[in-house]
Each structure stands twice: as C-alpha cells, then as structure tokens.
Enzyme design. Structure first.
Site, PDB file in Angstrom:
ATOM      1  N   GLY A   1      34.346  41.460  38.088  1.00  0.00           N
ATOM      2  CA  GLY A   1      35.049  40.269  38.551  1.00  0.00           C
ATOM      3  C   GLY A   1      34.201  39.439  39.489  1.00  0.00           C
ATOM      4  O   GLY A   1      34.135  38.208  39.374  1.00  0.00           O
ATOM      5  N   ASP A   2      33.535  40.100  40.437  1.00  0.00           N
ATOM      6  CA  ASP A   2      32.635  39.401  41.360  1.00  0.00           C
ATOM      7  C   ASP A   2      31.478  38.755  40.606  1.00  0.00           C
ATOM      8  O   ASP A   2      31.108  37.603  40.862  1.00  0.00           O
ATOM      9  CB  ASP A   2      32.063  40.388  42.386  1.00  0.00           C
ATOM     10  CG  ASP A   2      33.080  40.800  43.437  1.00  0.00           C
ATOM     11  OD1 ASP A   2      34.157  40.181  43.505  1.00  0.00           O
ATOM     12  OD2 ASP A   2      32.791  41.744  44.187  1.00  0.00           O
ATOM     13  N   LEU A   3      30.894  39.518  39.699  1.00  0.00           N
ATOM     14  CA  LEU A   3      29.708  39.034  38.987  1.00  0.00           C
ATOM     15  C   LEU A   3      30.051  37.879  38.051  1.00  0.00           C
ATOM     16  O   LEU A   3      29.339  36.868  38.008  1.00  0.00           O
ATOM     17  CB  LEU A   3      29.074  40.187  38.210  1.00  0.00           C
ATOM     18  CG  LEU A   3      28.585  41.363  39.068  1.00  0.00           C
ATOM     19  CD1 LEU A   3      28.135  42.519  38.188  1.00  0.00           C
ATOM     20  CD2 LEU A   3      27.443  40.943  39.994  1.00  0.00           C
TER      21      LEU A   3
ATOM     22  N   GLN B   1      38.333  34.661  40.344  1.00  0.00           N
ATOM     23  CA  GLN B   1      37.990  35.946  39.737  1.00  0.00           C
ATOM     24  C   GLN B   1      38.942  36.272  38.582  1.00  0.00           C
ATOM     25  O   GLN B   1      38.508  36.760  37.537  1.00  0.00           O
ATOM     26  CB  GLN B   1      38.053  37.054  40.787  1.00  0.00           C
ATOM     27  CG  GLN B   1      36.929  37.014  41.810  1.00  0.00           C
ATOM     28  CD  GLN B   1      37.157  38.041  42.902  1.00  0.00           C
ATOM     29  OE1 GLN B   1      38.193  38.037  43.561  1.00  0.00           O
ATOM     30  NE2 GLN B   1      36.198  38.913  43.114  1.00  0.00           N
TER      31      GLN B   1
END
Length: 412
Positions: free
Chosen positions: A183-185, A215
């Site tokens: 999600g962050d990436l 996200q």
C-alpha cells in the site's frame, strides 16, 4: 548522477529532473519512496524533519555501524540522495521558513492525515499564495475527500480497505496480508506519476495543483480482475493460494531444491513443455489437449499437476531454468539472497552500494532505465538537519546568525 554545485551553492544531481526542488515533508515509506524516485532521477530533494522528532524510520532495523553510530539501512534506502533540514512547523518561525522555501520549490510532498497541514496554517491554499506554480502532493490512507478522509491509516489499512488482503492466502485459511508494504509503495508510485503529470501541466499553464493519492485507491488498482468479476458477474474474489482464477497451469511447483513458477498454460507453451520433458504425446492427449480442459480443477489435479511434479522433481531450479527458461515461462522462485546475487540483477544495476556509517551497503536500485541517463554512485541519506545552514542560506536567504537564532528558538 554525480554531485555538482548549483549556481546557488546547493549540490544537485545530474539527471532528467535536475534543477527541480522538492520539499519532502514525509515519514517512513509512503512519501519518502516517492521523493527518493525524484532524487534518483536528479531532483534536489530536501528532507524536512521535526528537530525533536525526526522520521521514526531512523529507528527501524537493520542498523549499520559501531556502538557510537548506529544508522538505519531501512531509512537510508528510502532517503538516499537527499539533503536534510529540520523545521518545527508548529512554531511561527518554522512555519514562516517553510513558506520561504516554498517560493523556491517546484514540488512539496506530504503524507500527514488530511487536514493536518491546514491546522498548521500551511495547507495548499496558503502555500499557493507563496508560489502559484507549486505542485502539492498529498499521500494519505483514504485521500483528501470522502467520508473516510480523516481516518488514520497505515499500509495494512490500504491492504485491508482496498480489498487485496481479502484475496490473498489459501482458500481453507484466513486471508493473509501481502508480504510487503504494498500500500505504501503503490501510493508512492502513483504519487510520483501524478506529480510529474501535474508538473507538465504547470509548465503549460503556470499553475500548480494538488495531487491527491490514497493508499486504498492505489491498492484497489492492484486487484487485477476482482473488480470486473464482481461488477460483471457478482463474483467475490477470495484467496486462491498459488492458483490463478482463469488459467492453469500457472503457479508454484516443487523441484529438487525448492520451487519454480511455471506458466505454460497456452496450447503452444504446453506442447513445447511436453516435448522438452520427453513426452510430446501429452500435448495431444484428448484429456488435456486444450487450455479449457487443462483449466478444469479436477483435470488439473488428476492429469496436469502429476505430470509437472514428476517432470520437475528430477531437476534443480537452476537446471530447470537452463533447460526450459528460454522457451516457456518458467523461473526459479528465488530467495532474496538469490535475487541480490543474481547476475541479471547485477547487469541491470539493481543493487546499489549506498554509503552508510562508513560502509557501503547494498540496496535496491532504480528500476527506471533511461537511455539518455548515466547511473552513478548514490549519496548517503542526510542526518537530521545536516544541511540547515546551506539550504536556509541559499533558498531562504538567511544569515548564519539568523539560522543560529532560529535554532535557539526551537524553530529548526
């Protein structure tokens, strides 16, 4: 991408984004990864941290160095090639300094909960008065609009709320999170794309805008066929283990020393595979001679998988790749150790030796390969406030005495 002095004395990196100034007011990964991409591509990225509460990713393992200097390799991986300053945005002095820096910046990236920057008096509507061309990139769990906008979120929030978690794992077990901070990436990648698109628009119109990346939204786009399966047929995607929802064989298979991925589900690749393993008649066996027949779960279990397991069991991962990898979709399922040591990864310059605590530590490189750019040695991540004097003098026009007074007053 070597360090070279700018006319104003600030070092910059050569590359396609050289000359762009990015203010990075982000922490951990959803944000730092986005600005790292800009830095790797040549932008001057200024990492902004609170003087008393720097990015807590600095406390994440693994650590490098002796007892006197333990530095986080995790933090360095996402903050290489950046310059570092400290600003207390809650103080009048720190707030005023950010506004001064915004006048000289092209992009600002933040990953606070929506509304936080507004409460600090530093939201987009305020900052655009300082620089009408500013691209204001905001990464958050749920985005800046909608009923959930103000909710706190982490990577797992995106995986859960975006549907990916519910699809991952095995059908007879509870769902499993994806084994990385996807999600962050993903949000960082979309933020980088959106920022560059907004920058292009600003070059044409002279006006910046907000780039709003969630996200949850980002994870939703990674669910492949799940959305259209539901909207078209009301089918709800669920964990499939290593199976694929509509092609077989396409998954993980054991061999002598581990596992390989094999995806030879088309009639062409199936025929090649049968011939490679000495049983060409299997390609015309009436029970498994078409993709449709091989996809049937009962047929796959009874006929296809036993064949593949028997064939692959005689060989190692490397042997299977050597004999079949150039002809059909077959690759070793590699450990991270095997990936880092992979000659192909080395040929792609995908492991960079980044300086940290007097050592060079291998970290993933930039997967964007531009024919007109030369990749050179990366620079270390900055210490908190390492470039305060330089940045505040060159971009904010402050004297060393003024910088010292701001530090004494707690603004930096």
């Amino acid at each position: 991408m070597t360090e070279a002095p700018r006319d104003n004395g600030i070092p910059t990196r050569t590359g396609p984004l050289a000359g762009l100034v990015v203010l990075d007011i982000t922490r951990v990964v959803a944000g730092p990864f986005c600005s790292m991409l800009f830095a790797d591509l040549g932008a001057t990225v200024i990492k902004v941290e609170h003087p008393d509460e720097p990015d807590y990713a600095r406390t994440f393992p693994p650590f490098v160095g002796d007892e006197g200097e333990q530095l986080s390799a995790f933090f360095t991986q996402f903050n290489r090639n950046k310059l570092g300053i400290t600003l207390n945005l809650k103080s009048p002095g720190g707030s005023a300094l950010l506004k001064k820096l915004v006048r000289r910046a092209d992009i600002l990236v933040e990953n606070f909960r929506p509304g936080t920057m507004d409460k600090l008096g530093l939201g987009y509507e305020v900052l655009r008065q300082e620089n009408a061309k500013l691209i204001y990139t905001a990464i958050s769990g749920y985005g800046r609009t909608g009923p959930n906008a103000s909710k706190p979120a982490y990577d797992n929030t995106g995986q859960a709320a975006g549907g990916l978690w519910s699809m991952n794992g095995y059908p007879d077990r509870p769902p499993v999170r994806v084994g990385t901070i996807i999600g962050d990436l993903a949000a960082s990648l979309y933020a980088a794309i959106g920022t560059l698109a907004a920058l292009r628009e600003a070059d044409k119109t002279g006006l910046g805008q907000i780039v709003d990346v969630s996200q949850q939204d980002s994870v939703l786009t990674l669910t492949e066929n799940a959305v259209v399966r539901y909207t078209a047929k009301k089918e709800v995607a669920s964990p499939l283990g290593n199976e694929h929802p509509f092609v077989r064989p396409y998954g993980q298979f054991p061999c002598k020393d581990g596992y390989v991925f094999f995806g030879g589900y088309t009639d062409k690749f199936w025929a090649i595979t049968c011939a490679l393993f000495g049983e060409p008649d299997m390609a015309v066996d009436p029970a498994i001679d078409t993709m449709e027949k091989r996809f049937d779960p009962a047929v796959a279990e009874a006929k296809v998988y036993p064949l593949l397991n028997r064939w692959f069991s005689h060989y190692t991962k490397a042997e299977l790749e050597d004999m079949a990898g150039d002809k059909v979709p077959l690759s070793a399922i590699k450990t991270i150790a095997e990936v880092v040591e992979d000659p192909h990864i080395a040929a792609r310059n995908m492991i960079l030796n980044v300086p940290i605590a007097g050592k060079l530590i291998g970290m993933f490189g930039l997967p964007i390969k531009l024919s007109g750019a030369v990749e050179e040695a990366p620079q270390a991540a900055p210490a908190p406030g390492e470039h305060n004097d330089l940045i505040l003098a060159e971009l904010a026009g402050l004297s060393l005495q003024e910088v010292s007074e701001l530090k004494t007053g707690g603004a930096i």
